[in-house]
Motif scaffolding. Structure first.
Motif, PDB file in Angstrom:
ATOM      1  N   MET A  24       0.836  -1.182   0.000  1.00  0.00           N
ATOM      2  CA  MET A  24       0.000   0.000   0.000  1.00  0.00           C
ATOM      3  C   MET A  24       0.880   1.244   0.000  1.00  0.00           C
ATOM      4  O   MET A  24       1.802   1.356   0.799  1.00  0.00           O
ATOM      5  N   ALA A  25       0.584   2.159  -0.893  1.00  0.00           N
ATOM      6  CA  ALA A  25       1.384   3.377  -1.021  1.00  0.00           C
ATOM      7  C   ALA A  25       1.140   4.313   0.157  1.00  0.00           C
ATOM      8  O   ALA A  25       0.130   4.221   0.856  1.00  0.00           O
ATOM      9  N   LEU A  26       2.099   5.206   0.365  1.00  0.00           N
ATOM     10  CA  LEU A  26       1.951   6.198   1.423  1.00  0.00           C
ATOM     11  C   LEU A  26       0.788   7.125   1.100  1.00  0.00           C
ATOM     12  O   LEU A  26       0.723   7.736   0.030  1.00  0.00           O
ATOM     13  N   LEU A  27      -0.140   7.249   2.039  1.00  0.00           N
ATOM     14  CA  LEU A  27      -1.273   8.141   1.841  1.00  0.00           C
ATOM     15  C   LEU A  27      -0.827   9.594   1.881  1.00  0.00           C
ATOM     16  O   LEU A  27      -1.452  10.458   1.275  1.00  0.00           O
ATOM     17  N   ALA A  28       0.255   9.858   2.598  1.00  0.00           N
ATOM     18  CA  ALA A  28       0.760  11.226   2.685  1.00  0.00           C
ATOM     19  C   ALA A  28       1.134  11.765   1.310  1.00  0.00           C
ATOM     20  O   ALA A  28       0.995  12.961   1.040  1.00  0.00           O
ATOM     21  N   ALA A  29       1.607  10.887   0.419  1.00  0.00           N
ATOM     22  CA  ALA A  29       1.963  11.318  -0.927  1.00  0.00           C
ATOM     23  C   ALA A  29       0.716  11.606  -1.743  1.00  0.00           C
ATOM     24  O   ALA A  29       0.664  12.557  -2.525  1.00  0.00           O
ATOM     25  N   ARG A  30      -0.302  10.788  -1.562  1.00  0.00           N
ATOM     26  CA  ARG A  30      -1.553  10.958  -2.304  1.00  0.00           C
ATOM     27  C   ARG A  30      -2.342  12.159  -1.814  1.00  0.00           C
ATOM     28  O   ARG A  30      -3.032  12.819  -2.586  1.00  0.00           O
ATOM     29  N   PHE A  31      -2.247  12.457  -0.525  1.00  0.00           N
ATOM     30  CA  PHE A  31      -2.996  13.559   0.072  1.00  0.00           C
ATOM     31  C   PHE A  31      -2.031  14.580   0.673  1.00  0.00           C
ATOM     32  O   PHE A  31      -2.182  15.021   1.807  1.00  0.00           O
ATOM     33  N   SER A  32      -1.037  14.941  -0.111  1.00  0.00           N
ATOM     34  CA  SER A  32       0.038  15.809   0.375  1.00  0.00           C
ATOM     35  C   SER A  32      -0.457  17.192   0.771  1.00  0.00           C
ATOM     36  O   SER A  32       0.054  17.802   1.716  1.00  0.00           O
ATOM     37  N   HIS A  33      -1.442  17.702   0.045  1.00  0.00           N
ATOM     38  CA  HIS A  33      -1.946  19.042   0.362  1.00  0.00           C
ATOM     39  C   HIS A  33      -2.635  19.041   1.731  1.00  0.00           C
ATOM     40  O   HIS A  33      -2.424  19.950   2.538  1.00  0.00           O
ATOM     41  N   LEU A  34      -3.433  18.023   1.979  1.00  0.00           N
ATOM     42  CA  LEU A  34      -4.112  17.910   3.269  1.00  0.00           C
ATOM     43  C   LEU A  34      -3.107  17.774   4.397  1.00  0.00           C
ATOM     44  O   LEU A  34      -3.246  18.420   5.446  1.00  0.00           O
ATOM     45  N   LYS A  35      -2.093  16.952   4.201  1.00  0.00           N
ATOM     46  CA  LYS A  35      -1.069  16.774   5.237  1.00  0.00           C
ATOM     47  C   LYS A  35      -0.385  18.097   5.545  1.00  0.00           C
ATOM     48  O   LYS A  35      -0.177  18.451   6.717  1.00  0.00           O
ATOM     49  N   ALA A  36      -0.034  18.845   4.504  1.00  0.00           N
ATOM     50  CA  ALA A  36       0.622  20.141   4.703  1.00  0.00           C
ATOM     51  C   ALA A  36      -0.311  21.127   5.403  1.00  0.00           C
ATOM     52  O   ALA A  36       0.122  21.883   6.285  1.00  0.00           O
ATOM     53  N   TYR A  37      -1.576  21.099   5.028  1.00  0.00           N
ATOM     54  CA  TYR A  37      -2.550  22.018   5.639  1.00  0.00           C
ATOM     55  C   TYR A  37      -2.692  21.726   7.134  1.00  0.00           C
ATOM     56  O   TYR A  37      -2.707  22.646   7.958  1.00  0.00           O
ATOM     57  N   LEU A  38      -2.768  20.443   7.483  1.00  0.00           N
ATOM     58  CA  LEU A  38      -2.937  20.072   8.890  1.00  0.00           C
ATOM     59  C   LEU A  38      -1.667  20.315   9.705  1.00  0.00           C
ATOM     60  O   LEU A  38      -1.717  20.348  10.934  1.00  0.00           O
ATOM     61  N   ALA A  39      -0.545  20.475   9.041  1.00  0.00           N
ATOM     62  CA  ALA A  39       0.712  20.765   9.728  1.00  0.00           C
ATOM     63  C   ALA A  39       0.973  22.262   9.830  1.00  0.00           C
ATOM     64  O   ALA A  39       1.952  22.685  10.452  1.00  0.00           O
ATOM     65  N   SER A  40       0.103  23.072   9.227  1.00  0.00           N
ATOM     66  CA  SER A  40       0.320  24.516   9.195  1.00  0.00           C
ATOM     67  C   SER A  40      -0.464  25.225  10.287  1.00  0.00           C
ATOM     68  O   SER A  40      -1.288  24.621  10.978  1.00  0.00           O
ATOM     69  N   ASP A  41      -0.226  26.526  10.432  1.00  0.00           N
ATOM     70  CA  ASP A  41      -0.956  27.300  11.435  1.00  0.00           C
ATOM     71  C   ASP A  41      -2.333  27.716  10.931  1.00  0.00           C
ATOM     72  O   ASP A  41      -3.061  28.427  11.613  1.00  0.00           O
ATOM     73  N   ARG A  42      -2.715  27.242   9.746  1.00  0.00           N
ATOM     74  CA  ARG A  42      -4.041  27.548   9.211  1.00  0.00           C
ATOM     75  C   ARG A  42      -5.113  26.684   9.850  1.00  0.00           C
ATOM     76  O   ARG A  42      -6.291  27.013   9.820  1.00  0.00           O
ATOM     77  N   ARG A  43      -4.714  25.559  10.397  1.00  0.00           N
ATOM     78  CA  ARG A  43      -5.684  24.684  11.043  1.00  0.00           C
ATOM     79  C   ARG A  43      -6.014  25.217  12.433  1.00  0.00           C
ATOM     80  O   ARG A  43      -5.329  26.084  12.972  1.00  0.00           O
ATOM     81  N   GLY A  44      -7.074  24.681  13.044  1.00  0.00           N
ATOM     82  CA  GLY A  44      -7.393  25.040  14.417  1.00  0.00           C
ATOM     83  C   GLY A  44      -6.286  24.604  15.346  1.00  0.00           C
ATOM     84  O   GLY A  44      -5.567  23.646  15.057  1.00  0.00           O
ATOM     85  N   PRO A  45      -6.113  25.277  16.468  1.00  0.00           N
ATOM     86  CA  PRO A  45      -4.994  24.967  17.375  1.00  0.00           C
ATOM     87  C   PRO A  45      -5.014  23.537  17.906  1.00  0.00           C
ATOM     88  O   PRO A  45      -3.964  22.988  18.234  1.00  0.00           O
ATOM     89  N   ASP A  46      -6.189  22.937  18.002  1.00  0.00           N
ATOM     90  CA  ASP A  46      -6.294  21.573  18.518  1.00  0.00           C
ATOM     91  C   ASP A  46      -6.694  20.578  17.435  1.00  0.00           C
ATOM     92  O   ASP A  46      -7.131  19.466  17.736  1.00  0.00           O
ATOM     93  N   ALA A  47      -6.568  20.979  16.183  1.00  0.00           N
ATOM     94  CA  ALA A  47      -6.948  20.089  15.082  1.00  0.00           C
ATOM     95  C   ALA A  47      -6.014  18.884  15.020  1.00  0.00           C
ATOM     96  O   ALA A  47      -4.873  18.931  15.479  1.00  0.00           O
ATOM     97  N   LEU A  48      -6.522  17.810  14.447  1.00  0.00           N
ATOM     98  CA  LEU A  48      -5.722  16.598  14.309  1.00  0.00           C
ATOM     99  C   LEU A  48      -4.632  16.785  13.265  1.00  0.00           C
ATOM    100  O   LEU A  48      -4.811  17.512  12.291  1.00  0.00           O
ATOM    101  N   ASN A  49      -3.491  16.104  13.456  1.00  0.00           N
ATOM    102  CA  ASN A  49      -2.495  16.071  12.386  1.00  0.00           C
ATOM    103  C   ASN A  49      -2.853  14.937  11.422  1.00  0.00           C
ATOM    104  O   ASN A  49      -3.839  14.223  11.628  1.00  0.00           O
ATOM    105  N   PHE A  50      -2.061  14.751  10.387  1.00  0.00           N
ATOM    106  CA  PHE A  50      -2.445  13.827   9.328  1.00  0.00           C
ATOM    107  C   PHE A  50      -2.535  12.375   9.821  1.00  0.00           C
ATOM    108  O   PHE A  50      -3.515  11.679   9.540  1.00  0.00           O
ATOM    109  N   GLU A  51      -1.533  11.912  10.556  1.00  0.00           N
ATOM    110  CA  GLU A  51      -1.552  10.523  11.019  1.00  0.00           C
ATOM    111  C   GLU A  51      -2.673  10.302  12.017  1.00  0.00           C
ATOM    112  O   GLU A  51      -3.303   9.236  12.039  1.00  0.00           O
TER     113      GLU A  51
END
Length: 242
Positions: free
Chosen positions: A1-28
């Motif tokens: 199974m391929a890495l989902l982070a590669a397939r959903f790279s934009h979402l992963k980056a968004y959840l790692a940024s300060d644009r998300r809510g302060p208590d939002a979940l990270n990608f994993e």
């Protein structure tokens, strides 16, 4: 199974940024959370879990293209995980595979630990739904089955959780490392069993539980702690998970 982070790279980056809510979940964590949502005994509307994931700051249509794309990828990710669950092919994502050093999986920054954190959050968020369905069956065996799965799937959420579950053993000479290795061995079966329980509750079908019953021999009747005793006579670990 391929890495989902590669397939959903934009979402992963968004959840790692300060644009998300302060208590939002990270990608994993989101991967574990969406597995819990997909395995729930009731359908969870996407607007509800999106609002929860983004901590009431779900990007709106009027927001930037960047934010909208994150939502679309989150929906696509949920669809991918949902398909695995309903195809009876639930498995740990490649992004969260265990580290070789078994105790290193208790590192809160480890992919497996993050997955377990997200799963635990997701199950707790849907706890009322689960409780209502399990109570409706008036089935102690089902409660034990669910408790056994929860013990395995939540074990790596934190060292504190692992130690608490390990300490619940009434009499056992195994070390925490031994226990962690046992939990890793049980993890694939627990993933499928938890999803099977959710699906059987959703459909009201008791005749499709052969796989769950087969797994029970490892997860329930033989307690997931590895003591060799029956689960209901040993840890009762589901009591401390909520």
């Amino acid at each position: 199974m391929a890495l989902l982070a590669a397939r959903f790279s934009h979402l992963k980056a968004y959840l790692a940024s300060d644009r998300r809510g302060p208590d939002a979940l990270n990608f994993e964590q989101l991967l574990g959370f969406l597995y819990a949502v997909s395995s729930a005994p009731d359908i969870v509307d996407s607007s509800e879990w999106l609002r929860f994931v983004f901590c009431e700051r779900k990007p709106l249509a009027s927001d930037s293209h960047d934010a909208q794309r994150a939502v679309l990828e989150a929906l696509d990710l949920h669809h991918a995980i949902n398909c695995e669950v309903f195809a009876d092919d639930a498995q740990l994502p490649q992004d969260c595979l265990p580290r070789t050093d078994v105790l290193a999986n208790l590192d809160p920054e480890c992919g497996l630990s993050r997955w377990a954190q997200g799963f635990s959050v997701g199950h707790d968020w849907l706890e009322e739904t689960w409780d209502a369905q399990v109570r409706g069956r008036i089935d102690e065996d089902l409660d034990w089955q669910l408790g056994g799965c929860m013990a395995v799937l939540c074990f790596f959420a934190s060292r504190e959780m692992a130690q608490a579950l390990h300490s619940e053993i009434r009499s056992d000479v195994r070390t925490l490392e031994d226990r962690a290795r046992i939990m890793l061995d049980l993890f694939p079966d627990a993933l499928k069993a938890y999803a099977d329980i959710g699906r059987s509750l959703a459909t009201g079908d008791d005749d499709d539980d052969e796989d769950v019953d087969a797994i029970d021999a490892d997860i329930v009747e033989a307690c997931p702690c590895g003591s060799g005793d029956a689960y209901q006579e040993c840890c009762g670990v589901h009591r401390i998970l909520h």
